[in-house]
Design an enzyme around this catalytic site. Structure first.
Site, PDB file in Angstrom:
ATOM      1  N   LYS A  13       0.816  -1.209   0.000  1.00 29.50           N
ATOM      2  CA  LYS A  13       0.000   0.000   0.000  1.00 29.50           C
ATOM      3  C   LYS A  13       0.858   1.271   0.000  1.00 29.50           C
ATOM      4  CE  LYS A  13      -2.296  -0.028   3.748  1.00 29.50           C
ATOM      5  NZ  LYS A  13      -1.851   1.126   4.558  1.00 29.50           N
ATOM      6  N   ARG A  88      -8.936   3.678   9.536  1.00 28.38           N
ATOM      7  CA  ARG A  88      -8.623   2.281   9.863  1.00 28.38           C
ATOM      8  C   ARG A  88      -9.770   1.622  10.627  1.00 28.38           C
ATOM      9  NH1 ARG A  88      -2.809   2.093   9.012  1.00 28.38           N
ATOM     10  NH2 ARG A  88      -1.890   0.380  10.118  1.00 28.38           N
ATOM     11  N   ARG A 127      10.372  -8.691   5.021  1.00 32.12           N
ATOM     12  CA  ARG A 127      10.558  -7.264   4.739  1.00 32.12           C
ATOM     13  C   ARG A 127      11.862  -6.818   5.386  1.00 32.12           C
ATOM     14  NH1 ARG A 127       5.385  -3.373   4.823  1.00 32.12           N
ATOM     15  NH2 ARG A 127       5.311  -3.429   7.062  1.00 32.12           N
ATOM     16  N   ARG A 131      11.450  -2.709  10.526  1.00 33.71           N
ATOM     17  CA  ARG A 131      10.449  -2.030  11.347  1.00 33.71           C
ATOM     18  C   ARG A 131      10.251  -2.780  12.646  1.00 33.71           C
ATOM     19  NH1 ARG A 131       5.213  -0.091   8.004  1.00 33.71           N
ATOM     20  NH2 ARG A 131       4.258  -0.782   9.942  1.00 33.71           N
ATOM     21  N   ARG A 142      -1.316  -7.548  13.835  1.00 41.49           N
ATOM     22  CA  ARG A 142      -1.699  -6.471  12.901  1.00 41.49           C
ATOM     23  C   ARG A 142      -2.650  -7.000  11.833  1.00 41.49           C
ATOM     24  NH1 ARG A 142       3.734  -5.014  10.876  1.00 41.49           N
ATOM     25  NH2 ARG A 142       2.679  -3.609   9.451  1.00 41.49           N
TER      26      ARG A 142
HETATM   27  P1  AMP Z   1       1.246   1.420   9.033  1.00 46.28           P
HETATM   28  O1  AMP Z   1       2.574   1.994   8.680  1.00 46.28           O
HETATM   29  O2  AMP Z   1       0.112   2.066   8.266  1.00 46.28           O
HETATM   30  O3  AMP Z   1       1.213  -0.080   8.979  1.00 46.28           O
HETATM   31  O4  AMP Z   1       0.969   1.811  10.557  1.00 46.28           O
HETATM   32  C1  AMP Z   1       1.838   1.378  11.589  1.00 46.28           C
HETATM   33  C2  AMP Z   1       1.158   1.493  12.939  1.00 46.28           C
HETATM   34  O5  AMP Z   1       0.775   2.853  13.173  1.00 46.28           O
HETATM   35  C3  AMP Z   1      -0.130   0.703  13.091  1.00 46.28           C
HETATM   36  O6  AMP Z   1       0.101  -0.638  13.451  1.00 46.28           O
HETATM   37  C4  AMP Z   1      -0.817   1.476  14.214  1.00 46.28           C
HETATM   38  O7  AMP Z   1      -0.227   1.187  15.465  1.00 46.28           O
HETATM   39  C5  AMP Z   1      -0.466   2.912  13.857  1.00 46.28           C
HETATM   40  N1  AMP Z   1      -1.455   3.527  12.947  1.00 46.28           N
HETATM   41  C6  AMP Z   1      -1.253   3.949  11.664  1.00 46.28           C
HETATM   42  N2  AMP Z   1      -2.372   4.471  11.139  1.00 46.28           N
HETATM   43  C7  AMP Z   1      -3.317   4.376  12.107  1.00 46.28           C
HETATM   44  C8  AMP Z   1      -4.685   4.714  12.181  1.00 46.28           C
HETATM   45  N3  AMP Z   1      -5.343   5.251  11.146  1.00 46.28           N
HETATM   46  N4  AMP Z   1      -5.340   4.465  13.341  1.00 46.28           N
HETATM   47  C9  AMP Z   1      -4.723   3.936  14.399  1.00 46.28           C
HETATM   48  N5  AMP Z   1      -3.442   3.557  14.393  1.00 46.28           N
HETATM   49  C10 AMP Z   1      -2.723   3.791  13.263  1.00 46.28           C
END
Ligand code: AMP
Length: 188
Positions: A13, A88, A127, A131, A142
């Protein structure tokens, strides 16, 4: 043009969102990146968010919705924005609706990148970017959080006639071409 990008962790994404935003000259707004920066900088939001990120849980809806509402009013969003990783939850989608209507804006399309779970697990566990939330048990969590809380958003945007489903299997270029077609083909 204002877009929402949906898809499970590991669907590619972020990469696709960045490419599409650049191609359309709109801002790429990644909530994951915003939160990771906030944690690295040690801001108040970062301190609140760190534990959630480490556990692979979602930060509270209002915290992230306030961040996004502020972010989309920045100058670089005046030509449009692509929301990557937000909303989300259904509650976040409602908070987004409220913020957008207050700004006289709307979402033009929601792109959902679809990849099956076996492939996701394989991609996430290999990956290479190190991270801290790419540990196997956090990855599993997740994916569960996505299935429970985020997947229902596809139905919401589908009801509104905005959903564009894109097959996320194949090379980055192949998927990028599908993504571009899914958005350009519908005069948004
Ligand atoms: P991502 O890089 O989009 O996978 O986001 C990494 C982490 O950031 C997620 O596992 C959540 O802990 C937090 N996070 C990112 N976007 C959101 C969101 N819209 N709502 C809540 N937590 C978020």
């Amino acid at each position: 043009m204002n877009l929402v990008f949906l898809g499970p962790p590991g669907a590619g994404k972020g990469t696709q969102a960045q490419r599409l935003a650049t191609a359309h000259g709109i801002a790429h707004v990644s909530t994951g990146d915003m939160l990771r920066s906030a944690v690295a900088e040690g801001t108040e939001v970062g301190r609140q968010a760190k534990g959630y990120l480490d556990r692979g849980e979602l930060v509270p809806d209002q915290v992230i919705a306030d961040l996004v509402a502020e972010r989309i009013q920045a100058d670089d969003c005046s030509t449009g924005f692509l929301l990557d990783g937000f909303p989300r939850t259904l509650a976040q989608a409602e908070l987004l609706d409220g913020a957008l209507s207050g700004l006289d804006l709307a979402i033009d399309a929601a792109v959902l990148i679809e990849v099956n779970e076996d492939e996701l697990l394989q991609r996430l566990t290999s990956r290479g970017e190190g991270r801290s939330d790419d540990q196997p048990d956090v990855i599993r969590h997740r994916l569960e959080v996505y299935a429970d809380q985020t997947a229902p958003l596809a139905g919401l945007y589908d009801q509104r006639g905005l959903l564009r489903r894109v097959d996320g299997l194949g090379s980055i270029d192949d998927v990028a071409a599908r993504v571009a077609g899914s958005v350009n083909g519908r005069s948004v």
